[in-house]
Design a protein around this motif. Structure first.
Motif, PDB file in Angstrom:
ATOM      1  N   GLY A  41      -9.907   4.229  -1.636  1.00  0.00           N
ATOM      2  CA  GLY A  41      -9.327   4.970  -0.536  1.00  0.00           C
ATOM      3  C   GLY A  41      -8.564   4.147   0.471  1.00  0.00           C
ATOM      4  N   LYS A  42      -8.444   2.850   0.221  1.00  0.00           N
ATOM      5  CA  LYS A  42      -7.728   1.976   1.157  1.00  0.00           C
ATOM      6  C   LYS A  42      -6.552   1.304   0.459  1.00  0.00           C
ATOM      7  CE  LYS A  42     -11.289   1.021   4.521  1.00  0.00           C
ATOM      8  NZ  LYS A  42     -11.843   0.005   5.440  1.00  0.00           N
ATOM      9  N   ALA A  43      -5.647   0.810   1.260  1.00  0.00           N
ATOM     10  CA  ALA A  43      -4.498   0.103   0.717  1.00  0.00           C
ATOM     11  C   ALA A  43      -4.942  -1.243   0.167  1.00  0.00           C
ATOM     12  CB  ALA A  43      -3.457  -0.107   1.815  1.00  0.00           C
ATOM     13  N   PRO A  44      -4.524  -1.574  -1.046  1.00  0.00           N
ATOM     14  CA  PRO A  44      -4.777  -2.931  -1.549  1.00  0.00           C
ATOM     15  C   PRO A  44      -4.177  -3.962  -0.595  1.00  0.00           C
ATOM     16  CG  PRO A  44      -4.074  -1.510  -3.336  1.00  0.00           C
ATOM     17  CD  PRO A  44      -3.867  -0.730  -2.060  1.00  0.00           C
ATOM     18  N   LYS A  45      -4.762  -5.156  -0.634  1.00  0.00           N
ATOM     19  CA  LYS A  45      -4.397  -6.198   0.317  1.00  0.00           C
ATOM     20  C   LYS A  45      -4.095  -7.490  -0.433  1.00  0.00           C
ATOM     21  CE  LYS A  45      -6.603  -8.766   4.119  1.00  0.00           C
ATOM     22  NZ  LYS A  45      -7.893  -8.901   4.874  1.00  0.00           N
TER      23      LYS A  45
ATOM     24  N   TYR B  95       0.373   3.975  -5.874  1.00  0.00           N
ATOM     25  CA  TYR B  95       0.594   3.210  -4.656  1.00  0.00           C
ATOM     26  C   TYR B  95       2.051   2.775  -4.556  1.00  0.00           C
ATOM     27  CZ  TYR B  95      -4.476   2.508  -4.929  1.00  0.00           C
ATOM     28  OH  TYR B  95      -5.842   2.682  -4.999  1.00  0.00           O
ATOM     29  N   TRP B 112       0.965  -2.637   1.008  1.00  0.00           N
ATOM     30  CA  TRP B 112       0.683  -1.506   0.119  1.00  0.00           C
ATOM     31  C   TRP B 112       0.347  -0.275   0.956  1.00  0.00           C
ATOM     32  CZ3 TRP B 112      -0.733  -2.072  -5.409  1.00  0.00           C
ATOM     33  CH2 TRP B 112      -0.602  -3.378  -5.875  1.00  0.00           C
ATOM     34  N   GLY B 113       0.587   0.882   0.364  1.00  0.00           N
ATOM     35  CA  GLY B 113       0.086   2.105   0.942  1.00  0.00           C
ATOM     36  C   GLY B 113      -1.327   2.399   0.448  1.00  0.00           C
ATOM     37  N   GLN B 114      -1.912   3.456   0.973  1.00  0.00           N
ATOM     38  CA  GLN B 114      -3.278   3.825   0.605  1.00  0.00           C
ATOM     39  C   GLN B 114      -3.339   4.600  -0.701  1.00  0.00           C
ATOM     40  OE1 GLN B 114      -4.847   5.879   4.077  1.00  0.00           O
ATOM     41  NE2 GLN B 114      -5.880   4.015   4.735  1.00  0.00           N
TER      42      GLN B 114
END
Lengths: 108, 122
Positions: A41-45, B95, B112-114
């Motif tokens: 549910g989160k943006a990859p980093k 993404y 990146w987006g979610q």
């Protein structure tokens, strides 16, 4: 296409542990290897690029190394927020970019 | 705030179409190549498509070539993915990801987006 293989696929560890994740390329990719962290549910980093350069803002407990076909991502002392999935990506062969299958790091 | 925000995912029948969007904020959008990356359930990340900063160059993974079309509107800071002839194996989280340069190359994705979820099922 260049194949990327990560090991292990999953890993259980405790807060404070030192953890190493491996990534192997099917052919030499010099140091064109990047590491990402992603959580549901989160943006990859982006964590590490060019095999060993830490992305701005990433804690220094993360480090990357390797060249050619073999690479590692090391977390020197696991923190609670580090439990996530980690993926490597090669950018030697410009397109298609290919990723490893991911390593899921779980709390022991 | 620097961010990418995807939308447009949903449930679609095999053979159907969807259009994904990704709105950028806080970045000089036209200066960077942009990408779509997807992740099927219990699978790794898969690069899908790339478009240069100007929009003049596009690339696709073999698995989507001829079915998906990437495009961008730099005036709206928006990236698109038109997906046609969808198949069950197109199911997953999609993404958008910003490249560090204006053209694809020995690069990495630094923003990146979610993600937006696409489910292809009858």
């Amino acid at each position: 296409d260049i194949q990327m293989t990560q090991s292990p696929s999953s890993l259980s560890a405790s807060v404070g542990d030192r953890v190493t994740i491996a990534c192997r390329a099917s052919q030499s990719i010099s140091t064109y290897l990047n590491w990402y962290q992603h959580k549901p549910g989160k943006a990859p980093k982006l964590l590490v690029y060019a095999a060993s350069t830490l992305q701005s803002g990433v804690p220094s407990r993360f480090s990357g190394s390797g060249s050619g076909t073999d690479f590692t991502l090391t977390i020197s002392s696991l923190q609670p927020e580090d439990f996530a999935t980690y993926s490597c990506q090669q950018s030697y062969s410009t397109l298609p970019y290919t990723f490893g299958q991911g390593t899921k790091l779980e709390i022991k | 705030e620097v961010q990418l925000l995807e939308s447009g995912g949903g449930l679609v029948q095999p053979g159907g179409s969807l259009r994904l969007s990704c709105v950028a904020s806080g970045i000089s959008f036209s200066n960077y190549a942009m990408n779509w990356v997807r992740q099927a359930p219990d699978k790794g990340l898969e690069w899908v498509s790339s478009i240069s900063g100007s929009g003049s160059s596009t690339k696709y993974a073999d698995s989507v070539k001829g079915r998906f079309t990437i495009s961008r509107d730099n005036s709206k800071k928006t990236l698109y993915l038109q997906m046609n002839s969808l198949r069950d194996d197109d199911t997953g989280a999609y993404y958008c990801a910003k490249d560090r340069e204006a053209v694809a190359g020995h690069n990495w994705f630094d923003l990146w987006g979610q993600g937006t979820l696409v489910t292809v099922s009858s």
